[in-house]
Each structure stands twice: as structure tokens, then as C-alpha cells.
Enzyme design. Structure first.
Site, short mmCIF file in Angstrom:
data_model
loop_
_atom_site.label_atom_id
_atom_site.label_comp_id
_atom_site.label_asym_id
_atom_site.label_seq_id
_atom_site.Cartn_x
_atom_site.Cartn_y
_atom_site.Cartn_z
CG HIS A 1 -12.80 28.36 -34.03
ND1 HIS A 1 -11.90 27.80 -33.16
CD2 HIS A 1 -13.83 28.81 -33.27
CE1 HIS A 1 -12.35 27.91 -31.93
NE2 HIS A 1 -13.52 28.52 -31.96
CE LYS B 1 -11.62 31.96 -32.86
NZ LYS B 1 -12.39 33.11 -32.35
#
Length: 248
Positions: A156, A160
Site C-alpha cells: 500500500h 497508510k
């Protein structure tokens, strides 16, 4: 046309902004309000300012301002705010689509308790692709022999906060249950601006099987959440998942 009155929690987030934009274009949705954290400078300002557009007559509020007209709350915020939203939804008997990630195991237990009194769809990933992947994993137990090892790789964007991702944890829990395998290792990577990539790897003696889902952009999460909001509107109290939508 049957319309669904929605309230967006976490409207200033990456998915929240896409939800807001799509709600303007979907004639079957009525946007009743949207919230941000109480410390956000946008509180009290018109939602149109999020897109540098003209006022639309709805101000960004706190979660306390959910109107009685709301059918479904769509929440993409943070765990602490989500639990507040759940408490309000229970009090006002409003259905909720919960797309927030990063919950502790204790908080997940609380989510399950709330689902006893309201319709609650909890999905760490609201994309149709992950729902399909989970369906495939459900069937893989009957097709594959017991693997020597199962690994999950997830990637990600570097902003995040939760690691491993909620989707990876959800996949691991499913695999543990399906294959009675306690040692499902998750490897996480945080770099660039990747909306999300998950790979499940089954390792056998002489071969490996890989199942992969890659999100190209965050629109898929907003579209899935909107589909979920329309679906759960008339459902009885209970805990639901994205798989329930596509299997019904």
C-alpha cells in the site's frame, strides 16, 4: 426510483472525497450530510469547497449531526470515530457500511456486538475484486490439497497507517478457518501511492499457486461502498460482508 439517503463519515479522506463526488452523480442517492474529525478546519464549511466548486447547501459537520432522514451511514474514517458512529447508528437505528480498517481484535468484537441491533456491513475492502478473491478462496479448500505453506503479500501507499492491512488480516482469518492453518504469514510493504495490492501464495512440494488482486485506483472502494449502501438499506439486523451482496 427508490432512493437511498446516505451520510458520509470521513468525507475528507481519500475514499471519502470519491464517495462525495459519486453521490452527486448518482440519482438513486440522496446526500443528507457528511462529517470530518472535530479538529478539521473544514468543519462548518460547505461541501462544495472540497472540490473548489460552488456551494451545495450542505456543510461538513461532526458525526453528531446525522439527521433522522438518513438510511445508511458510509464510514471510511479511523477506528475511534467508527466506534462513535456505530454507537450513534445503534441509537438512531441506522444501517451502516463500515469500510474503516485498523481495528484491534477487541474493537472487532465490539463491531459484532453492534450488528445485533443494526444492519452492519463490515468490509475492510469494498471492491468487487476482493469479494471475488474471497469466493475463490472459499472454493479452493475443496480443490487444493493441504499446502505446505500459505503466504500473503500486501502493498500500500506509504501514508497508510495500519500494517498489515485490514484486507490481509481478513484474508488470513479466512485461510486459517478454511485450511485449519495457523501459520499464515503476512508480508507488508509501504511505498509510493499504491491503493492496494494483495497476493495469496499457496506453496506445495513442487509448485506454487498465486492469487492476486491489484487496485488501480480508489474508485473501486467507493463504488463498492455505494453498492453496499443500497443493498443493506432494507436488510434485518446482522453482520454482513461484501460476499453477501454477490451471493444473494
Amino acid at each position: 426510483m427508490i432512493k437511498t439517503n446516505i451520510f458520509i463519515s470521513g468525507v475528507t479522506g481519500k475514499v471519502g472525497k470519491i464517495l462525495l463526488e459519486k453521490s452527486f452523480k448518482d440519482e438513486s442517492l440522496v446526500l443528507c450530510g457528511a462529517s470530518a474529525s472535530s479538529s478539521n478546519k473544514i468543519i462548518g464549511k460547505d461541501l462544495g469547497s472540497l472540490f473548489n466548486q460552488q456551494d451545495i447547501g450542505i456543510n461538513v459537520s461532526t458525526i453528531q449531526d446525522i439527521s433522522p432522514d438518513v438510511d445508511v451511514v458510509i464510514d471510511f474514517s479511523v477506528p475511534e470515530s467508527s466506534l462513535e458512529i456505530l454507537s450513534l447508528a445503534q441509537e438512531r437505528q441506522v444501517a451502516i457500511v463500515l469500510g474503516t480498517t485498523g481495528f484491534s481484535s477487541l474493537q472487532v468484537d465490539q463491531i459484532k456486538e453492534y450488528s445485533e441491533s443494526i444492519p452492519l456491513l463490515y468490509a475492510p475492502n469494498t471492491s468487487i475484486g476482493i469479494a471475488m478473491l474471497k469466493q475463490i478462496l472459499n472454493k479452493s479448500e475443496a480443490i487444493l490439497e493441504r499446502p505446505r505453506k500459505i503466504n500473503i503479500y500486501e502493498k500500500h501507499h506509504k501514508q497508510k497507517k495500519d500494517s498489515p492491512s485490514g484486507t490481509a488480516i481478513d484474508l488470513r482469518n479466512q485461510l486459517k478457518e478454511s485450511f485449519q492453518e495457523n501459520d499464515v504469514e503476512i508480508t507488508s510493504e509501504r511505498e509510493g501511492d499504491s491503493p492496494g495490492e494483495h497476493i495469496v501464495v499457496f506453496s506445495f512440494k513442487d509448485e506454487t499457486v498465486e492469487l492476486k488482486h491489484k487496485a488501480s485506483n480508489r474508485t473501486i472502494f467507493a463504488e463498492g461502498a455505494i453498492k453496499a449502501s443500497k443493498w443493506i438499506k432494507e436488510k434485518p439486523n446482522g453482520l454482513y460482508s461484501m460476499q453477501d451482496i454477490y451471493s444473494s
